[in-house]
Enzyme design. Structure first.
Site, PDB file in Angstrom:
ATOM      1  CD  GLU A  32      45.070  42.540  33.735  1.00 17.76           C
ATOM      2  OE1 GLU A  32      44.339  43.325  34.372  1.00 17.76           O
ATOM      3  OE2 GLU A  32      44.629  41.613  33.039  1.00 17.76           O
ATOM      4  CB  CYS A  45      45.520  49.461  40.798  1.00 16.71           C
ATOM      5  SG  CYS A  45      44.702  47.910  41.259  1.00 16.71           S
ATOM      6  CB  CYS A  52      43.659  35.161  42.402  1.00 17.14           C
ATOM      7  SG  CYS A  52      43.034  35.388  44.093  1.00 17.14           S
ATOM      8  CB  CYS A  56      35.928  35.353  43.927  1.00 19.07           C
ATOM      9  SG  CYS A  56      36.593  35.522  45.609  1.00 19.07           S
ATOM     10  CB  CYS A  59      37.168  37.567  40.491  1.00 20.27           C
ATOM     11  SG  CYS A  59      38.842  38.221  40.325  1.00 20.27           S
ATOM     12  CB  CYS A 282      41.756  43.111  38.423  1.00 24.11           C
ATOM     13  SG  CYS A 282      43.456  42.629  38.628  1.00 24.11           S
TER      14      CYS A 282
END
Length: 292
Positions: A32, A45, A52, A56, A59, A282
């Site tokens: 994105e 951004c 990832c 976390c 997220c 995100c």
């Protein structure tokens, strides 16, 4: 030549000032990017990884795991797309934040090469000031140390989210490798080397990290050289992901957190959250597409 990025879906919000695009890469990975118009700047951004690996739990991107690093061309193409969208209005991107999907410092070599390209004058670069570029990290201390030697006055943003190791171990598992003290020491050393004030990103999560006593702990953690002038705290109202137990703080708790920091002399703002109605956090758009 195949397209680097194929547009899957674009959503707009904030009367057209926020444009979020979901891209499909050659291997079907989804990433994105977000274009945001503000009164004083136009921010892009961008994502640095597909997924990832930092895990976390609050997220959306971290929940999906890491697929791979993006190539330099895939990252730059996100910026070029933003520039194309603005061209008709005579505007240009002047602020780049590596805060999209992924941990930028885990794709360090590509990120550094891209920053040098973005800051180079035309026709070989985009002529963006290094001071208009922000690189975020959840806490890869050796890469922060390395960034301080690059001679690039970019802004360092540290995704802290908790001032104590016990809670941060849960919210940001990388903390079990480099703890809060080591991370803040590295961030302060970056400020000393570059004279660039560091941004501390702190997502406010209801009844988890938003208590006044944690605000006081945060102020204490950030005290270096007798003050807090080296740092700015950016509080982020959490944009909850579907089905998650994590949600945004109450407004009263948010205001109380701010008051504690201000009383202790810490510069603090609450982020102007953009695109809440368009899967704003995100990774949400990619997650909903993958689920569909």
């Amino acid at each position: 030549m195949p397209q680097l990025l194929r547009e899957v879906r674009t959503q707009t919000a904030d009367d057209g000032d926020t444009i979020k695009t979901l891209w499909r890469l050659f291997d079907n990975a989804l990433v994105e990017s977000v274009l945001m118009r503000y009164p004083d700047r136009i921010t892009m951004c961008i994502s640095s990884q597909a997924g990832c690996g930092m895990a976390c739990p609050f997220c959306a991107t971290g929940q999906g795991g890491l697929q791979r690093n993006l190539s330099q061309a895939e990252i730059v193409e996100q910026v070029i797309d933003g520039s194309r969208r603005l061209k008709a209005d005579g505007d240009r991107v002047n602020n780049i934040v590596f805060m999209g999907m992924g941990e930028p410092m885990a794709n360090y070599k590509a990120i550094m090469s891209i920053i040098r390209t973005l800051t180079a004058p035309g026709p070989h670069g985009l002529g963006i000031s290094a001071r208009g570029i922000t690189v975020s990290t959840v806490g890869l201390v050796p890469r922060i140390d390395q960034l301080a030697t690059e001679g690039l006055p970019v802004t360092l943003a540290v995704s802290l989210h908790a001032p104590d190791d016990e809670l941060r171990d849960e919210l940001c598992p990388i903390n079990t490798r480099w703890n809060v003290a080591e991370l803040i020491d590295a961030a302060h050393a970056y400020f000393v080397a570059t004279k660039r004030r560091v941004s501390i990103e702190y997502a406010l999560i209801r009844d988890v990290n938003d208590q006044p006593e944690r605000a006081a702990m945060l102020a204490d953690v950030l005290r270096r050289d007798g003050g807090h002038g080296w740092v700015h705290v950016n509080l982020i109202p959490l944009n909850p992901t579907p089905g998650s137990k994590w949600t945004a703080s109450r407004r009263d708790d948010e205001r109380a957190f701010v008051r504690v920091l201000e009383r202790r002399g810490v510069a603090v703002t609450v982020r102007d959250t953009r695109g809440r109605e368009i899967d704003g956090a995100c990774g949400q758009l990619a997650a909903s597409q993958a689920a569909g």
